[in-house]
Design an enzyme around this catalytic site. Sequence first.
Site, PDB file in Angstrom:
ATOM      1  N   SER A 107       0.832  -1.199   0.000  1.00  0.00           N
ATOM      2  CA  SER A 107       0.000   0.000   0.000  1.00  0.00           C
ATOM      3  C   SER A 107       0.872   1.258   0.000  1.00  0.00           C
ATOM      4  O   SER A 107       1.770   1.395   0.826  1.00  0.00           O
ATOM      5  CB  SER A 107      -0.906  -0.017   1.219  1.00  0.00           C
ATOM      6  OG  SER A 107      -1.669   1.153   1.227  1.00  0.00           O
ATOM      7  N   GLY A 108       0.599   2.138  -0.941  1.00  0.00           N
ATOM      8  CA  GLY A 108       1.354   3.390  -1.020  1.00  0.00           C
ATOM      9  C   GLY A 108       2.590   3.302  -1.897  1.00  0.00           C
ATOM     10  O   GLY A 108       3.346   4.254  -2.014  1.00  0.00           O
ATOM     11  N   THR A 112      -1.532   2.533  -8.159  1.00  0.00           N
ATOM     12  CA  THR A 112      -2.623   3.250  -8.830  1.00  0.00           C
ATOM     13  C   THR A 112      -2.062   4.363  -9.713  1.00  0.00           C
ATOM     14  O   THR A 112      -2.523   4.567 -10.836  1.00  0.00           O
ATOM     15  CB  THR A 112      -3.596   3.802  -7.776  1.00  0.00           C
ATOM     16  OG1 THR A 112      -4.041   2.701  -6.996  1.00  0.00           O
ATOM     17  CG2 THR A 112      -4.770   4.487  -8.405  1.00  0.00           C
ATOM     18  N   ASN A 157      -1.421   5.441   3.134  1.00  0.00           N
ATOM     19  CA  ASN A 157      -1.575   6.108   1.842  1.00  0.00           C
ATOM     20  C   ASN A 157      -2.789   7.024   1.914  1.00  0.00           C
ATOM     21  O   ASN A 157      -3.873   6.589   2.287  1.00  0.00           O
ATOM     22  CB  ASN A 157      -1.761   5.021   0.761  1.00  0.00           C
ATOM     23  CG  ASN A 157      -1.879   5.607  -0.625  1.00  0.00           C
ATOM     24  OD1 ASN A 157      -1.891   6.826  -0.800  1.00  0.00           O
ATOM     25  ND2 ASN A 157      -1.984   4.747  -1.617  1.00  0.00           N
ATOM     26  N   SER A 160      -5.588   5.581  -0.651  1.00  0.00           N
ATOM     27  CA  SER A 160      -5.436   4.133  -0.753  1.00  0.00           C
ATOM     28  C   SER A 160      -6.644   3.491  -1.438  1.00  0.00           C
ATOM     29  O   SER A 160      -7.799   3.789  -1.111  1.00  0.00           O
ATOM     30  CB  SER A 160      -5.267   3.555   0.650  1.00  0.00           C
ATOM     31  OG  SER A 160      -5.023   2.192   0.564  1.00  0.00           O
ATOM     32  N   SER A 161      -6.353   2.636  -2.405  1.00  0.00           N
ATOM     33  CA  SER A 161      -7.452   1.936  -3.099  1.00  0.00           C
ATOM     34  C   SER A 161      -7.981   0.868  -2.154  1.00  0.00           C
ATOM     35  O   SER A 161      -7.229  -0.010  -1.760  1.00  0.00           O
ATOM     36  CB  SER A 161      -6.937   1.260  -4.359  1.00  0.00           C
ATOM     37  OG  SER A 161      -6.090   2.116  -5.067  1.00  0.00           O
ATOM     38  N   GLY A 385      -2.124  -4.036  -2.313  1.00  0.00           N
ATOM     39  CA  GLY A 385      -0.842  -4.672  -2.020  1.00  0.00           C
ATOM     40  C   GLY A 385      -0.893  -5.427  -0.706  1.00  0.00           C
ATOM     41  O   GLY A 385      -1.870  -5.350   0.048  1.00  0.00           O
ATOM     42  N   GLU A 387      -0.674  -6.370   2.965  1.00  0.00           N
ATOM     43  CA  GLU A 387      -0.923  -5.495   4.112  1.00  0.00           C
ATOM     44  C   GLU A 387      -0.596  -6.195   5.425  1.00  0.00           C
ATOM     45  O   GLU A 387      -1.030  -7.324   5.645  1.00  0.00           O
ATOM     46  CB  GLU A 387      -2.399  -5.076   4.153  1.00  0.00           C
ATOM     47  CG  GLU A 387      -2.701  -3.907   3.256  1.00  0.00           C
ATOM     48  CD  GLU A 387      -4.098  -3.334   3.472  1.00  0.00           C
ATOM     49  OE1 GLU A 387      -4.391  -2.306   2.866  1.00  0.00           O
ATOM     50  OE2 GLU A 387      -4.888  -3.920   4.234  1.00  0.00           O
TER      51      GLU A 387
HETATM   52  N1  LIG Z   1       5.225   8.163  -9.991  1.00  0.00           N
HETATM   53  C1  LIG Z   1       4.876   8.932  -8.972  1.00  0.00           C
HETATM   54  N2  LIG Z   1       5.243  10.229  -8.952  1.00  0.00           N
HETATM   55  C2  LIG Z   1       4.909  11.023  -7.912  1.00  0.00           C
HETATM   56  N3  LIG Z   1       4.218  10.602  -6.834  1.00  0.00           N
HETATM   57  C3  LIG Z   1       3.816   9.324  -6.797  1.00  0.00           C
HETATM   58  C4  LIG Z   1       4.119   8.412  -7.856  1.00  0.00           C
HETATM   59  N4  LIG Z   1       3.617   7.223  -7.516  1.00  0.00           N
HETATM   60  C5  LIG Z   1       3.011   7.385  -6.323  1.00  0.00           C
HETATM   61  N5  LIG Z   1       3.120   8.633  -5.892  1.00  0.00           N
HETATM   62  C6  LIG Z   1       2.614   9.199  -4.602  1.00  0.00           C
HETATM   63  O1  LIG Z   1       2.325   8.135  -3.726  1.00  0.00           O
HETATM   64  C7  LIG Z   1       0.964   8.115  -3.365  1.00  0.00           C
HETATM   65  C8  LIG Z   1       0.490   6.689  -3.251  1.00  0.00           C
HETATM   66  O2  LIG Z   1       0.480   6.070  -4.519  1.00  0.00           O
HETATM   67  P1  LIG Z   1      -0.681   5.080  -4.974  1.00  0.00           P
HETATM   68  O3  LIG Z   1      -1.998   5.586  -4.530  1.00  0.00           O
HETATM   69  O4  LIG Z   1      -0.487   4.823  -6.413  1.00  0.00           O
HETATM   70  O5  LIG Z   1      -0.300   3.801  -4.122  1.00  0.00           O
HETATM   71  P2  LIG Z   1      -0.915   2.346  -4.232  1.00  0.00           P
HETATM   72  O6  LIG Z   1       0.221   1.430  -4.463  1.00  0.00           O
HETATM   73  O7  LIG Z   1      -2.005   2.345  -5.230  1.00  0.00           O
HETATM   74  O8  LIG Z   1      -1.447   2.095  -2.761  1.00  0.00           O
HETATM   75  P3  LIG Z   1      -2.769   1.330  -2.270  1.00  0.00           P
HETATM   76  O9  LIG Z   1      -2.446  -0.112  -2.289  1.00  0.00           O
HETATM   77  O10 LIG Z   1      -2.944   1.858  -0.890  1.00  0.00           O
HETATM   78  O11 LIG Z   1      -3.868   1.718  -3.166  1.00  0.00           O
HETATM   79  C9  LIG Z   1       0.262   8.900  -4.463  1.00  0.00           C
HETATM   80  O12 LIG Z   1      -0.915   9.492  -3.980  1.00  0.00           O
HETATM   81  C10 LIG Z   1       1.306   9.932  -4.820  1.00  0.00           C
HETATM   82  O13 LIG Z   1       1.269  10.982  -3.887  1.00  0.00           O
HETATM   83 MG   LIG Z   2      -3.983   2.194  -5.104  1.00  0.00          MG
END
Ligand SMILES: Nc1ncnc2c1ncn2[C@@H]1O[C@H](COP(=O)(O)OP(=O)(O)OP(=O)(O)O)[C@@H](O)[C@H]1O
Ligand SMILES: [Mg+2]
Length: 1003
Positions: A107-108, A112, A157, A160-161, A385, A387
């Site tokens: 997560s994070g 996404t 996050n 977070s999705s 992801g 957790e």
């Molecule tokens: N390529 C990137 N460039 C800049 N910031 C990023 C990038 N990827 C992620 N982030 C930052 O990290 C945060 C978390 O990313 P994201 O929501 O994609 O995580 P995730 O893997 O989907 O987590 P979850 O499993 O909780 O959904 C985003 O809101 C953004 O602020």
């Molecule tokens: Mg996500």
Amino acid sequence: MESALTARDRVGVQDFVLLENHTSEAAFIENLRKRFKENLIYTYIGSVLVSVNPYKDLEIYTKNHMERYRGINFYEVSPHIYAVSDNSYRSMRTERKDQCILISGESGAGKTEASKKILQYYAVTCPASDQVETVKDRLLQSNPVLEAFGNAKTLRNDNSSRFGKYMDIQFDFKGAPVGGHILNYLLEKSRVVHQNHGERNFHIFYQLIEGGEEDLLRRLGLERNPQQYQYLVKGNCPKVSSINDRSDWKVVRKALSVIGFSEDEVEELLNIIASVLHLGNIQYGGEDSGNAYITTDTQIKYLARLLGVDGSVLKEALTHKKIIAKGEELKSPLNLEQASSARDALSKAVYGRTFTWLVNKINVSLAYKVTPHNASVIGLLDIYGFEVFQHNSFEQFCINYCNEKLQQLFIELTLKSEQDEYEAEGITWEPVQYFNNKIICDLVEEKFKGIISILDEECLRPGDASDITFLEKLENTVGGHAHLTTHKLTDGKTRKVMGREEFRLLHYAGEVNYNVNGFLDKNNDLLFRNLKEVMCMSDNKILTQCFDRAELKDSRRPETAATQFKTSLAKLMEILMSKEPSYVRCIKPNDAKQAGRFDEVLIRHQVKYLGLMENLRVRRAGFAYRRHYETFLQRYKSLCPETWPSWQGKLADGVSTLVKHLGYKPEEYKLGRSKIFIRFPKTLFATEDALETRKHSLGERESHVSHAVVVQAWWKGILACRRARRRREAANTIRRFIKGFIYRHNERCPENEYFLDYVRYSFLMKLRRNLPKTVLDKSWPTPPTALIEASERLRKLYMQNMVWGYCKRINPEWKHQLEQKMVASEIFKNKKDNYPQSVPKLFVGTRLNGEEINPKVLQSLGSEKMKYAVPVTKYDRKGYKARPRQLLLTSNSAVIVEEAKLKQRIDYAALKGISVSSLSDGVFVLHVPTEDKKQKGDVVLQSDHIIETLTKVAIFVALTQIITFTMGQGREGIIDFTSGSELLVAKAKNGHLSVTAPRLNSR
Ligand SMILES: Nc1ncnc2c1ncn2[C@@H]1O[C@H](COP(=O)(O)OP(=O)(O)OP(=O)(O)O)[C@@H](O)[C@H]1O
Ligand SMILES: [Mg+2]
């Protein structure tokens, strides 16, 4: 890979395959760290992309970047999510095989964000038409909607999705995106009614409350204050600094209309969202053991209106349960606790089903309008992801199970298949030891013996089943499993860190303790029949679609949540297996959501459970490309005279002949039983390029042609080949130009060097043709940016040269003229109006020659030689009467003459100043000291050549070296200094002391 070898970016290696010590985890992490420090967040392991979340906006997602990755070989440019996107797209187009991109990470870690970048890449770079534009918009706009309803702020996050998402993007035969389809998995419904400290409910609730118009909130009976709602206060975190609920609300509203939601549908959707908040505020009265009753009637009023149901029926349903036993309906009152959980169950069910409805609605909007014949697909999987929290419950169990399955898929598809294939092909292979997590998947999902089966059994069996009896059953059934333990079964050391109500799973990623509390309820997901009935009666169209009457008639027990999830996961695995996968492995650099922080412990953990080291080991041992002999020969046979037009012998021999002809070195390939294996991508690229050239020459001819036609075709082919080569070269030049133009402002790089060189060359040629011809010609061609400095230097050099040449050619008179003009310019430029007119007029030696001056005057000047004379008009000091006079300049004084009379002599030494106006007149005043008895006072004169006259005065004054000194009794003495051949000091005729000094330094 090629670009990695040419050290285009020198910070670390851009493909871990190139790591010197590829088995060292420390070297792996060091490489990641080096690159991360330089904002290089992407690195390959072969075709797998490793991405480290930068937690800051990097300027690497512009349209220019997209263009850079378009249609380019994976290994030619630095690693990027766009390269992966482009690679999948091109594989889909050329091989006609469906693709999928699996994005994983905790997560994070940025899953996404990565999936959004991929979608944007396709939206921008794929071919388009009018209809396609709408689809692109809808695909892009589905994100904010799904995120509003399915994402929430968690401790890990801010966005977070809280659901899993698999999205298919469909492309037509031209490669344009024409449709899409989304599958959603296991929305974390419990969040609707409860949030841990520091976390929030789903974004949409806050967006509505913060951003909803006054009118809308009034209609929904909502206040603009999240603290008013029980379902929003649990986490004590209504505001998040990184989130702007109000502006997000606008984005979501717009997205809903782009996707095609009607105003009525939006209204009904929001009615449901508001209802959930009102449901949360329903409070019950009554004793603990007694019957519960509702104490908050206002909520019921709003709910009745918003849900379109009868208030009293709803009230009744929220305080009673109805079950069917032996075909008979039984209704009984609920106690306080039961009523609260019935209410929460309804909220979760309503929200969860509405979310699924929303996804379906988006799917209708994205559906491919024409029969999907010939459509190809790229799937994007962005699923929760791994957790691990302090307290892990049913949700984490499902999520981690899902990741376990994905890991298995990864193993199956890459590691294992790679090894199996080499084995099957009889290719020497060093076995790579890796952990196969199938054993854990089986522990969770196996029929009858797996954890899910045991859980279901406890949920469905009659009698006093509870979370604790479930735990006991686990201990009895799978207690001996190497990957499971409980407080009771474990050793003393582990027992200290485990609760009595916990079981521990040893996941591929590490150990996780799950607390069984709530497992049964969450798995049962029970919603009493009468609440379902009320929802079926609703006037809200969305709700009646969500709660189908047919469900009421179905007497079978509904599937449990875990089993439903297991089934949908199995389907997902099937979908993924049918496609060619690419992997994006996301890594979170720290737990603080901070830019620039690289927490090594956290990263090592992720590298381990993402299996990246194993992956690298396999890659290093493996080959980049493999194809069946038949396919390979069919594709490349035209490149070798022996295999063209057909090869009669064994396929393996044909391939061997072909690659030898192509000059493959022994270490570049291996021949297996049925396939050729090529180790390096570059070998393949070279072959592909050769084929491209060859294709043009071959055209699209039938293979059954007579020998004569073959010969003719060969010749034509060669001609066409030459033509094609020329055309390709021309196209390449144009392309290089365009690319160079785009990158013209960048530092010199391979994209722009050709262009910059050309610009330089053409500027220098132009300069050569257009050099200024005279020193006064200030024209100079404008240089390109890259040559500004050089051009300026050239200009200075050239000017210096011209000036130097000019000076060399100049004669003494002209030099004298110019010196005077210089003095004039210093005195008058920009100060006197008629100065510009004087510039082109040459200064003359004198305006009156000897004959025009009375000889007596010349005589009385004595030894002082007249140097310049000019007719002037003198204005009387009193009455300003104009009188013609002559002004004579000698080396020591200015003399005013009236015919034969010397009217006034002003020694330069005594001259206090000269005044002129700034206008174009010729009047000037010579100021003399008033205390000087010999002088009559200041003189007002006018000359038609005022600039020339005064320039001369100035020059003579400057040349005169005179010192006056007091002799006592108010008298003054004067010393005149002049330069001569030798030193001489003597009294002169004019009564001054005359000093002649030799010149020592030539000027
Ligand atoms: N390529 C990137 N460039 C800049 N910031 C990023 C990038 N990827 C992620 N982030 C930052 O990290 C945060 C978390 O990313 P994201 O929501 O994609 O995580 P995730 O893997 O989907 O987590 P979850 O499993 O909780 O959904 C985003 O809101 C953004 O602020
Ligand atoms: Mg996500």
